[in-house]
Design a protein around this motif. Sequence first.
Motif, PDB file in Angstrom:
ATOM      1  N   HIS A  90     -30.544 -87.759 -48.963  1.00  0.00           N
ATOM      2  CA  HIS A  90     -30.494 -87.387 -50.378  1.00  0.00           C
ATOM      3  C   HIS A  90     -31.610 -86.446 -50.796  1.00  0.00           C
TER       4      HIS A  90
ATOM      5  N   TRP B 157     -38.229 -90.012 -57.703  1.00  0.00           N
ATOM      6  CA  TRP B 157     -37.100 -90.787 -57.163  1.00  0.00           C
ATOM      7  C   TRP B 157     -35.786 -90.503 -57.896  1.00  0.00           C
TER       8      TRP B 157
ATOM      9  N   HIS C 258     -31.963 -90.925 -56.603  1.00  0.00           N
ATOM     10  CA  HIS C 258     -31.933 -91.623 -55.331  1.00  0.00           C
ATOM     11  C   HIS C 258     -31.079 -92.882 -55.456  1.00  0.00           C
TER      12      HIS C 258
END
Length: 551
Positions: free
Chosen positions: A202, A514, A517
């Motif tokens: 990712h 993040w 994610h």
Amino acid sequence: MSPVEESWQSKAARAQQSVIDSIPLKWRLPPGTAATREKNARQVILSSNLLTKKQIEITELTATQLLESIHHGNLSCVEAMEAFLIRTAIAHQLVNCLVEFMPEEALARAAVLDAEYKKSGKVVGPLHGLPMSVKDILDVEGKIVTFAAVAWVDCAPSKTDASVVKVMRDAGAVFIARTTMPQTGMALETVSNLWGRTLNAHNPAFGSGGSSGGEAVLTALRGTPASPLSTDIGGSIRAPAAFNGLYAMRPTSERCPHLGGKTAAPGNVSVKVSAGPACWSMTDLKLFVHQILTHPTIPHEPTCCIPYWNEVPAPSGRLRVGVMVTDGVVDPHPPIQRAIRETTAKLKAAGHDVFEFKPPFDLWEAALTTWALYFQTGAREVLELLASAGEPPIKQFELNLKIFKTKELTVAELFKRNVEQGAYKIAFQQAWDAVAGGMDCIVCPCAPMAGVPHDAPLWWGYTTWLNLLDYPSIIMPVKDLVINPAQDPKDLSYQPRDNPFDKANHELYDPEMWQGHPVTLQLVGRPYRDEGLISVCEVIDSIVNVPADVV
């Protein structure tokens, strides 16, 4: 005059180049092509123009769907194999997930399977024609296992398959590649001096997890439909699956065949390795766990208990679910806490009994026992292996040896640690049984963060305690939860605990870093009752991850 010894850097460069050289030119990406946060590896693969529309459709199938198509004669093994080989080749060029690529062997085997199917109208086994990769810790006949150590890169090839490899080969699987793992296998990020760093599916700023990082990211990028041969002694199936947004399972290790798994210290059996899948669905997970735990073609495997499978129907009544938000050592980041809250709310709304569960012992103390049992000789064998090639240890391995004060145990100290392990097992069993009405499973984090930035100090405690106890656990994505700063802000008032991990974990969190994610949770069941945990998880998955077209 003796010849000049080849440096570890030269051996590593040679090994890495051999993988690139095995990729046909027609499957190469333009020079300089790389994944970015804005355009991740999956997006690059889909826009590369190296795959036809039909090949993309084939590689987007789950393992179960692919097998159904092949076994019903709607798709040839060769056609499926070529699609996955191309996608594997592209994936490696973007995330560095292979130690060996075997397209000619795979296509030749696929052609044999097609010929046998055409002649008899029957498949050779339940996995007939399934493309599969193998982690670089398991023996594959004719292949060199490096264990991500420079010293082993020129060793003699394996003479036989590891037990779990044989089980899959006998069932009709076709091996297309071998995948990366971290140096020593004892890190939850896949990086080594020999093979380099394996990136996340990712976001390339994150690692793929470890130690089955190559397996998980290759599956996440659909280079293989699943990774049935991941292994786990401290989180090595579960962390890579979690960090790449997959389903996964660490079965009870005593039920898994172990012959043919490489290690620098083969005499250590206090905490045993488990083998299990990372995949795209609960259906696939059950398929591969069943194959491993029944190991039908090696029924008298001496390294595990007698094979069995007690089919357990999906529970129809109210589930009893214990929830562990924190292990009391390192608090998980806000998105993981939100995943637990939202999962709890959905289970309660569906009529299930959900309550807080706390382990009956200090999980930091349990970690000290676990790490002492991991390295009973002070990691002497591993360190000697690295020193023999002149290569340095990777950061995460070196840090954990220091934090846990790894040393060689006397016999009396080893006995003491084994007694502690037995006491933990007794205490946990009693705590589980003491819950009024019993417990069907525990829901808890897999790790304190949703993904591991490169070389970050990562607390393993959410997974290692289950290896110490040998309790099976499943990783389940929370598919509709997307990390974002508005819903997952940093808790600026948090006061970290006084241990080597909690402060670093808290300070590392940045919701922007993040953002986007995937987030997963871990479900824990009773040992030797792996089938029951799968059935419970199927129910929970149907509640937490309701398809968009289901009201």
